[in-house]
Write a protein that holds these residues in place. Sequence first.
Motif, PDB file in Angstrom:
ATOM      1  N   VAL A  53       0.839  -1.204   0.000  1.00 20.04           N
ATOM      2  CA  VAL A  53       0.000   0.000   0.000  1.00 20.04           C
ATOM      3  C   VAL A  53       0.870   1.248   0.000  1.00 20.04           C
ATOM      4  O   VAL A  53       0.601   2.200  -0.742  1.00 20.04           O
ATOM      5  CB  VAL A  53      -0.973  -0.006   1.204  1.00 20.04           C
ATOM      6  N   TYR A  56       2.356   1.631  -3.496  1.00 23.26           N
ATOM      7  CA  TYR A  56       1.295   1.954  -4.452  1.00 23.26           C
ATOM      8  C   TYR A  56       0.843   3.405  -4.268  1.00 23.26           C
ATOM      9  O   TYR A  56       0.670   4.140  -5.239  1.00 23.26           O
ATOM     10  CB  TYR A  56       0.135   0.970  -4.270  1.00 23.26           C
ATOM     11  N   LEU A  80      -4.707  -5.317  -3.282  1.00 27.02           N
ATOM     12  CA  LEU A  80      -5.228  -3.983  -3.580  1.00 27.02           C
ATOM     13  C   LEU A  80      -6.717  -4.031  -3.915  1.00 27.02           C
ATOM     14  O   LEU A  80      -7.471  -3.143  -3.524  1.00 27.02           O
ATOM     15  CB  LEU A  80      -4.427  -3.345  -4.715  1.00 27.02           C
TER      16      LEU A  80
END
Length: 168
Positions: A53, A56, A80
Amino acid sequence: MGLSDIAAGIEVVDEQREEGVATVDRTDDPLADRLEPFAEELPCSPAEAAALVDAYAAGKHVGAAARVAGVPPTDGAKALHLFGENVSPVGPMGREIVTDWLAGELPRTEAVELAGVSDGEFALAAFVETHDPIDGAMEAVAGALSVDDADTRAALGETIDGPGETDF
């Protein structure tokens, strides 16, 4: 119904009622700790999911974020998706094809060919169609995946037009 009927019950006051301030509980717990309750539902460990996370949210694409987290790209995409991100490798027509395959209306080889994706992408699309995002996990990563508009503007600088500045 007349105007007086519509206005019935409306009252004018000199002061507003104090309703209090809306607050948001932003926990200071590390993301991995907040993901711990969902460990069994995730395709990777909470620590790996937190690293995924973070990468990303920093702007890396799914595959690169997965590499940073030390997980296979497909597992990164699955995580995700479970956090509410749109990672499906197929569009609306592809989703219909996957749904038809899941219903047993198409053989897998024909469905993969019609969807125009690889076997791995088709498997990810099937996962997306058969697994809903996890509500609590979505809330746990919401702060990490949301981008403040001021941060976005600062990062993009002068590439964003202001009101009335667009050239068509």
